[in-house]
Design a protein around this motif. Sequence first.
Motif, PDB file in Angstrom:
ATOM      1  N   ALA A 273      29.247  39.187  37.711  1.00 17.83           N
ATOM      2  CA  ALA A 273      30.238  39.984  36.983  1.00 17.83           C
ATOM      3  C   ALA A 273      30.809  39.205  35.802  1.00 17.83           C
ATOM      4  O   ALA A 273      31.025  39.766  34.714  1.00 17.83           O
ATOM      5  CB  ALA A 273      31.351  40.421  37.928  1.00 17.83           C
ATOM      6  N   PHE A 274      31.052  37.893  35.983  1.00 17.82           N
ATOM      7  CA  PHE A 274      31.514  37.058  34.871  1.00 17.82           C
ATOM      8  C   PHE A 274      30.460  37.011  33.770  1.00 17.82           C
ATOM      9  O   PHE A 274      30.780  37.084  32.574  1.00 17.82           O
ATOM     10  CB  PHE A 274      31.800  35.635  35.361  1.00 17.82           C
ATOM     11  N   SER A 275      29.206  36.873  34.174  1.00 24.90           N
ATOM     12  CA  SER A 275      28.119  36.802  33.201  1.00 24.90           C
ATOM     13  C   SER A 275      28.030  38.085  32.385  1.00 24.90           C
ATOM     14  O   SER A 275      27.869  38.047  31.154  1.00 24.90           O
ATOM     15  CB  SER A 275      26.799  36.536  33.931  1.00 24.90           C
TER      16      SER A 275
ATOM     17  N   ALA B  86      30.443  40.146  31.790  1.00 21.03           N
ATOM     18  CA  ALA B  86      31.605  40.202  30.894  1.00 21.03           C
ATOM     19  C   ALA B  86      31.400  39.305  29.679  1.00 21.03           C
ATOM     20  O   ALA B  86      31.691  39.702  28.536  1.00 21.03           O
ATOM     21  CB  ALA B  86      32.861  39.782  31.657  1.00 21.03           C
ATOM     22  N   CYS B  87      30.877  38.110  29.918  1.00 24.16           N
ATOM     23  CA  CYS B  87      30.654  37.173  28.812  1.00 24.16           C
ATOM     24  C   CYS B  87      29.605  37.698  27.837  1.00 24.16           C
ATOM     25  O   CYS B  87      29.728  37.508  26.616  1.00 24.16           O
ATOM     26  CB  CYS B  87      30.244  35.809  29.349  1.00 24.16           C
ATOM     27  N   ASP B  88      28.581  38.358  28.369  1.00 25.59           N
ATOM     28  CA  ASP B  88      27.549  38.925  27.493  1.00 25.59           C
ATOM     29  C   ASP B  88      28.161  39.910  26.497  1.00 25.59           C
ATOM     30  O   ASP B  88      27.718  40.008  25.338  1.00 25.59           O
ATOM     31  CB  ASP B  88      26.482  39.636  28.327  1.00 25.59           C
ATOM     32  N   ILE B  89      29.162  40.643  26.944  1.00 25.02           N
ATOM     33  CA  ILE B  89      29.831  41.622  26.080  1.00 25.02           C
ATOM     34  C   ILE B  89      30.815  40.935  25.143  1.00 25.02           C
ATOM     35  O   ILE B  89      30.805  41.160  23.926  1.00 25.02           O
ATOM     36  CB  ILE B  89      30.558  42.676  26.938  1.00 25.02           C
ATOM     37  N   LEU B  90      31.655  40.069  25.696  1.00 26.93           N
ATOM     38  CA  LEU B  90      32.758  39.499  24.914  1.00 26.93           C
ATOM     39  C   LEU B  90      32.279  38.472  23.896  1.00 26.93           C
ATOM     40  O   LEU B  90      32.900  38.308  22.834  1.00 26.93           O
ATOM     41  CB  LEU B  90      33.776  38.857  25.855  1.00 26.93           C
ATOM     42  N   GLU B  91      31.194  37.780  24.192  1.00 25.50           N
ATOM     43  CA  GLU B  91      30.686  36.789  23.238  1.00 25.50           C
ATOM     44  C   GLU B  91      30.162  37.438  21.963  1.00 25.50           C
ATOM     45  O   GLU B  91      30.072  36.785  20.920  1.00 25.50           O
ATOM     46  CB  GLU B  91      29.587  35.958  23.901  1.00 25.50           C
ATOM     47  N   LYS B  92      29.840  38.720  22.046  1.00 23.32           N
ATOM     48  CA  LYS B  92      29.330  39.442  20.873  1.00 23.32           C
ATOM     49  C   LYS B  92      30.413  40.264  20.180  1.00 23.32           C
ATOM     50  O   LYS B  92      30.147  40.895  19.159  1.00 23.32           O
ATOM     51  CB  LYS B  92      28.196  40.371  21.302  1.00 23.32           C
TER      52      LYS B  92
ATOM     53  N   ASN C  62      30.339  28.006  38.834  1.00 23.74           N
ATOM     54  CA  ASN C  62      30.914  27.015  37.928  1.00 23.74           C
ATOM     55  C   ASN C  62      30.490  27.302  36.491  1.00 23.74           C
ATOM     56  O   ASN C  62      31.328  27.353  35.580  1.00 23.74           O
ATOM     57  CB  ASN C  62      30.464  25.613  38.346  1.00 23.74           C
ATOM     58  N   ARG C  63      29.210  27.515  36.293  1.00 22.60           N
ATOM     59  CA  ARG C  63      28.698  27.737  34.934  1.00 22.60           C
ATOM     60  C   ARG C  63      29.294  28.998  34.306  1.00 22.60           C
ATOM     61  O   ARG C  63      29.763  28.981  33.158  1.00 22.60           O
ATOM     62  CB  ARG C  63      27.175  27.831  34.976  1.00 22.60           C
ATOM     63  N   GLU C  64      29.289  30.095  35.047  1.00 18.67           N
ATOM     64  CA  GLU C  64      29.759  31.358  34.480  1.00 18.67           C
ATOM     65  C   GLU C  64      31.276  31.380  34.332  1.00 18.67           C
ATOM     66  O   GLU C  64      31.800  32.020  33.418  1.00 18.67           O
ATOM     67  CB  GLU C  64      29.284  32.527  35.342  1.00 18.67           C
ATOM     68  N   SER C  65      31.998  30.673  35.202  1.00 22.12           N
ATOM     69  CA  SER C  65      33.461  30.605  35.068  1.00 22.12           C
ATOM     70  C   SER C  65      33.847  29.814  33.828  1.00 22.12           C
ATOM     71  O   SER C  65      34.755  30.213  33.081  1.00 22.12           O
ATOM     72  CB  SER C  65      34.073  29.956  36.315  1.00 22.12           C
ATOM     73  N   LEU C  66      33.181  28.687  33.594  1.00 24.94           N
ATOM     74  CA  LEU C  66      33.469  27.894  32.399  1.00 24.94           C
ATOM     75  C   LEU C  66      33.138  28.678  31.135  1.00 24.94           C
ATOM     76  O   LEU C  66      33.850  28.580  30.122  1.00 24.94           O
ATOM     77  CB  LEU C  66      32.674  26.587  32.433  1.00 24.94           C
TER      78      LEU C  66
ATOM     79  N   GLU D 224      27.246  31.797  54.312  1.00 26.60           N
ATOM     80  CA  GLU D 224      26.632  33.004  53.755  1.00 26.60           C
ATOM     81  C   GLU D 224      27.623  33.894  53.015  1.00 26.60           C
ATOM     82  O   GLU D 224      27.346  34.314  51.889  1.00 26.60           O
ATOM     83  CB  GLU D 224      25.912  33.795  54.845  1.00 26.60           C
ATOM     84  N   PRO D 225      28.793  34.214  53.595  1.00 31.30           N
ATOM     85  CA  PRO D 225      29.722  35.042  52.815  1.00 31.30           C
ATOM     86  C   PRO D 225      30.156  34.393  51.518  1.00 31.30           C
ATOM     87  O   PRO D 225      30.371  35.088  50.511  1.00 31.30           O
ATOM     88  CB  PRO D 225      30.909  35.251  53.767  1.00 31.30           C
ATOM     89  N   ASN D 226      30.263  33.063  51.498  1.00 29.43           N
ATOM     90  CA  ASN D 226      30.665  32.410  50.253  1.00 29.43           C
ATOM     91  C   ASN D 226      29.526  32.336  49.247  1.00 29.43           C
ATOM     92  O   ASN D 226      29.766  32.355  48.034  1.00 29.43           O
ATOM     93  CB  ASN D 226      31.235  31.024  50.560  1.00 29.43           C
ATOM     94  N   VAL D 227      28.290  32.272  49.718  1.00 28.65           N
ATOM     95  CA  VAL D 227      27.148  32.407  48.801  1.00 28.65           C
ATOM     96  C   VAL D 227      27.213  33.762  48.109  1.00 28.65           C
ATOM     97  O   VAL D 227      27.037  33.873  46.883  1.00 28.65           O
ATOM     98  CB  VAL D 227      25.811  32.255  49.556  1.00 28.65           C
ATOM     99  N   VAL D 228      27.478  34.800  48.891  1.00 29.58           N
ATOM    100  CA  VAL D 228      27.556  36.151  48.322  1.00 29.58           C
ATOM    101  C   VAL D 228      28.710  36.257  47.335  1.00 29.58           C
ATOM    102  O   VAL D 228      28.542  36.715  46.196  1.00 29.58           O
ATOM    103  CB  VAL D 228      27.695  37.202  49.438  1.00 29.58           C
ATOM    104  N   LEU D 229      29.902  35.827  47.742  1.00 28.07           N
ATOM    105  CA  LEU D 229      31.066  35.929  46.863  1.00 28.07           C
ATOM    106  C   LEU D 229      30.848  35.158  45.565  1.00 28.07           C
ATOM    107  O   LEU D 229      31.123  35.668  44.468  1.00 28.07           O
ATOM    108  CB  LEU D 229      32.313  35.411  47.580  1.00 28.07           C
ATOM    109  N   ASN D 230      30.364  33.926  45.676  1.00 32.16           N
ATOM    110  CA  ASN D 230      30.137  33.122  44.474  1.00 32.16           C
ATOM    111  C   ASN D 230      29.160  33.800  43.526  1.00 32.16           C
ATOM    112  O   ASN D 230      29.381  33.844  42.307  1.00 32.16           O
ATOM    113  CB  ASN D 230      29.579  31.741  44.855  1.00 32.16           C
ATOM    114  N   THR D 231      28.087  34.347  44.076  1.00 30.43           N
ATOM    115  CA  THR D 231      27.024  34.880  43.220  1.00 30.43           C
ATOM    116  C   THR D 231      27.386  36.224  42.621  1.00 30.43           C
ATOM    117  O   THR D 231      27.139  36.465  41.430  1.00 30.43           O
ATOM    118  CB  THR D 231      25.705  34.993  44.012  1.00 30.43           C
ATOM    119  N   ILE D 232      27.966  37.116  43.407  1.00 37.87           N
ATOM    120  CA  ILE D 232      28.293  38.440  42.850  1.00 37.87           C
ATOM    121  C   ILE D 232      29.396  38.332  41.799  1.00 37.87           C
ATOM    122  O   ILE D 232      29.384  39.060  40.799  1.00 37.87           O
ATOM    123  CB  ILE D 232      28.670  39.454  43.948  1.00 37.87           C
ATOM    124  N   VAL D 233      30.346  37.427  42.004  1.00 38.91           N
ATOM    125  CA  VAL D 233      31.399  37.244  41.000  1.00 38.91           C
ATOM    126  C   VAL D 233      30.828  36.554  39.763  1.00 38.91           C
ATOM    127  O   VAL D 233      31.187  36.905  38.629  1.00 38.91           O
ATOM    128  CB  VAL D 233      32.583  36.463  41.597  1.00 38.91           C
ATOM    129  N   ALA D 234      29.926  35.599  39.966  1.00 41.50           N
ATOM    130  CA  ALA D 234      29.271  34.964  38.818  1.00 41.50           C
ATOM    131  C   ALA D 234      28.514  35.986  37.994  1.00 41.50           C
ATOM    132  O   ALA D 234      28.528  35.941  36.745  1.00 41.50           O
ATOM    133  CB  ALA D 234      28.317  33.866  39.301  1.00 41.50           C
TER     134      ALA D 234
END
Length: 708
Positions: A484-486, A488-494, A180-184, A472-482
């Motif tokens: 990757a979003f993080s 991306a944001c680290d790059i794009l915010e700068k 939720n945090r990284e998607s927003l 468990e699979p959804n814990v993995v999916l949520n976290t690995i995608v978060a």
Amino acid sequence: MTDDYNPYVNPADIFGELVFNDETMQERLPKKVYAKLKKIINEGGDLDLDTADVIAHEMKEWAIEKGATHYTHWFQPLNGLTAEKHDSFITSPLPSGKTLMSFSGKELIKGEPDASSFPSGGLRATFEARGYTAWDCTSPAFIRQDAGGATLCIPTAFCSYTGEALDQKTPLLRSMEVINRESLRLLKLFGNTTSKKVTPSIGAEQEYFIVDEKKYLQRKDLIYTGRTLFGTMPAKGQEMDDHYFGIIQPRIASFMKDVDIELWKMGVTAKTEHNEVAPGQHELAVIYSEANVATDDNHLVMQTLKRVARKHGLKCLLHEKPFEGVNGSGKHDNWSLTTDDGINLLDPGKTPHENIQFLLILSCIVKAVDEHAGLLRESAADPGNDHRLGANEAPPAILSIFLGEQLEDVVEQLISTGDAKRSLKGERLSTGVSSLPDLYKDATDRNRTSPFAFTGNKFEFRMVGSQDSIAEPNVVLNTIVAEAFSDACDILEKADQFQLAVHDLIKKNFTEHERIIFNGDGYSDEWVKEAARRGLPNITCEVDAIPELVTEQTIRMYEKFHVFTRTELESRAEIKYENYAKTINIEAKAMINIASKRLIPAVVRYTTVLADSINAVRAAGVDEVSVQTELLQKTSTLLRESMNALRALSEVDGQANTMARGRDQAKFCHDKVTPAMEALRRPIDELEQIVDKSLWPMPSYGDLLFEV
């Protein structure tokens, strides 16, 4: 069960009647209390005891009206099941000898089961008993009606006295907060200031087998292990493709009807049901819901299938491979991301090449799956799934992503030129029948051999085992995608030039992680070779998958986002090694017991019958007994082979039991005990086809699969 004289039910009339849902809360809770609870559900926060007391009282009154006498904190420990301890609503007797019914806010918010009696992987010693269950108010309480009466079930998380997660739900809730945090954060970069929450939306498809309960009770292997340890296919299996989507037999249809009714009452959106590929196999799918609710609902689906089956004299088998020779059962985990204002972040739109936000999200998911393919594979690993994955009936054990022709074309344009100019369109499909309308086909076909397939506006993770929790699979999916979003944001915010930076990042992600994209036949031998050339991991068994839980890469990611600590991950790895060894040990002991006490004695009786027949024929003056002699010789040879294999299995199983628990024991079970089990099964299965059916002490595959 429904009234036989009134078999028709309107789902809208009964749906959610046993759920303390939003409508019920609005009706029964004071406005301020309702508003405070909704704020916590939507935004998080602590519930004060005074407010909890009001909620608990109204929940209790509602539950009693529905016939409930007890309540339970319903949680998901690390044994693959759910757990519950029932407490009645009664209080200490009054001077009059009567009693009152009460339920406090403290009892609603917190429970205290024995944490040392559940799998903890060393987090809890035997003498360290205290653990806590905490109310998950984002998943509604419900009433379950069964042979024990009506019980108020309160979905909870379960943690140790020192705060470590001892369940499936706690890390799932943590991962939902992270995504939720990284998607927003990502959406804000694209100018979205209206969406306040992003939630993983999950739809689970549950496969299962149904057999007659009387026949089931004659199979000790099914009773002890959930799968048949011996048995050969009858003359007909699934070769004719006549069971898939076939007419549902009356006994099964009656069972399915009652399952639907039970689930609808508890607010579970049972939607689709049909016959699956294998004889005796079926599927039930539900409508999408938030990840933690979907996980709770899937447990209710599995429990309801089992409970209702018994009412119909049936038995529901959830093991991934209960029968050799026909398809096993999986659980497709359909995953997407949805905002609180109704936006599906995985919807490409009609022109995906122009949808830059979607392309960035897609590229991040491709990156996440490629970088953590081993971890995602591990999330679907269990002893039963080892029999299914890679067997040309389920996804291969190699992680790859199917995007389809349309998106693959867009990705190729981006990689080759850095820009995408077009999106393939679906064409008009002519049926060739004047009375039928022409159809517009999708721009992309589907690929049933892909373990992680894009299917229009979601990804379908098809590796999950039928008896496993989807947590468990959804814990993995949520976290690995978060993650990757993080990144991306680290790059794009700068970035000074946002649009240019987005295009560059999309191209970079797809170029660096193109190897994980595969649209072809995942069942082919050529793909195994090609995957090896690409450097993709091919993890064929759970024992080899478990180490993915505790790699430094995995630990860094989970600790960065506070989903797991190193200690929690190490404990879960230990639990999985121990569970694997225990599962194989139970199966081996069951095989030894069944073979030595039932099957081999039956074969001995048959050889006696053959020998008596030979002697009787010769005594009658007939010298030609070659058929009987040949049968006796073949049976005796297989009997000797069975006895040798039985001794070998007993020996290696004994060695396994002397080993310390952990990876070495699990590895020994996989490398030594499992092959010894297969060696015992081979001659006994061959003997089943020779020995007189009246002497064989267990129902056959034909009896189980076709006589329901």
